[in-house]
Design a protein around this motif. Sequence first.
Motif, mmCIF file in Angstrom:
data_model
loop_
_atom_site.group_PDB
_atom_site.id
_atom_site.type_symbol
_atom_site.label_atom_id
_atom_site.label_comp_id
_atom_site.label_asym_id
_atom_site.label_seq_id
_atom_site.Cartn_x
_atom_site.Cartn_y
_atom_site.Cartn_z
ATOM 1 N N LEU A 110 -7.972 0.369 17.122
ATOM 2 C CA LEU A 110 -7.890 0.584 18.578
ATOM 3 C C LEU A 110 -6.817 0.060 19.178
ATOM 4 N N GLY A 111 -6.248 0.445 20.360
ATOM 5 C CA GLY A 111 -5.169 -0.140 20.962
ATOM 6 C C GLY A 111 -5.553 -0.605 22.520
ATOM 7 N N GLN A 112 -7.003 -0.605 22.889
ATOM 8 C CA GLN A 112 -7.357 -0.671 24.078
ATOM 9 C C GLN A 112 -8.562 -1.455 24.387
ATOM 10 N N VAL A 113 -8.704 -2.708 25.047
ATOM 11 C CA VAL A 113 -9.786 -3.553 25.117
ATOM 12 C C VAL A 113 -10.874 -2.708 25.680
ATOM 13 N N ASP A 114 -10.586 -1.674 26.400
ATOM 14 C CA ASP A 114 -11.767 -0.926 26.930
ATOM 15 C C ASP A 114 -12.441 -0.145 25.885
ATOM 16 N N GLY A 115 -11.482 0.276 25.005
ATOM 17 C CA GLY A 115 -12.071 0.962 23.699
ATOM 18 C C GLY A 115 -13.195 0.108 22.993
ATOM 19 N N ILE A 116 -12.411 -1.248 22.686
ATOM 20 C CA ILE A 116 -13.512 -2.145 22.068
ATOM 21 C C ILE A 116 -14.747 -2.370 22.762
ATOM 22 N N ARG A 117 -14.837 -2.341 23.947
ATOM 23 C CA ARG A 117 -15.980 -2.832 24.864
ATOM 24 C C ARG A 117 -16.999 -1.212 24.687
ATOM 25 N N ALA A 118 -16.230 -0.142 24.797
ATOM 26 C CA ALA A 118 -17.056 0.911 24.878
ATOM 27 C C ALA A 118 -17.732 1.217 23.352
#
Length: 189
Positions: free
Chosen positions: A95-103
């Motif tokens: 992943l390259g987005q913190v929002d993706g990690i959270r999701a």
Amino acid sequence: MTGRQGVILYGPPAAGKDTVTAALTELRPYYRQFARLKVGTGKSTGYRMGTVEQLRELEAAGDVVYANSRYGNTYVLDRPGLDAAFAAGVPVVHLGQVDGIRALVDGYPADWSVVLLWCPREATAERSAGRGDRDTAARLAAWDATREDLDAHPSAVWNLTVDTTAASPQDAARRIDQLLAQRAGAATA
């Protein structure tokens, strides 16, 4: 805790996500890169190529855990794909987005180990050019976006941080493997 372990590798382009994943797989064959569903064109290696219709069907079924657009494509973390990845071993999600990690952490139950792989912008430029990318400028823009993403989310929590200009891929893989072993031991204690 589900007992299922997964790895999330976060970092800018050319930080070593593919290379570290290959080293993990060499270390223990049960590590497997999660092939995100990609709707669009371009590189297909490491992806499950999909259609707009497939994406719509996943969305209608509530099976999109996270989707983002970059380089003119849509990249999807989908529930059926994750189910299959866990059935096959320990998925390694890039992943390259913190929002993706959270999701992913909030939307798909597993014991996720979150690893920040980092390299300076200059390293991304050199690595991208060295591997023959035709879109190095876009990758540098993505590096900038990753830096901004990190700055915007100072509370993001990493289970491990690896500077890939200082650690070999094999060393990074050993450290990640040790992290998972420690977390599994703590879960059973």
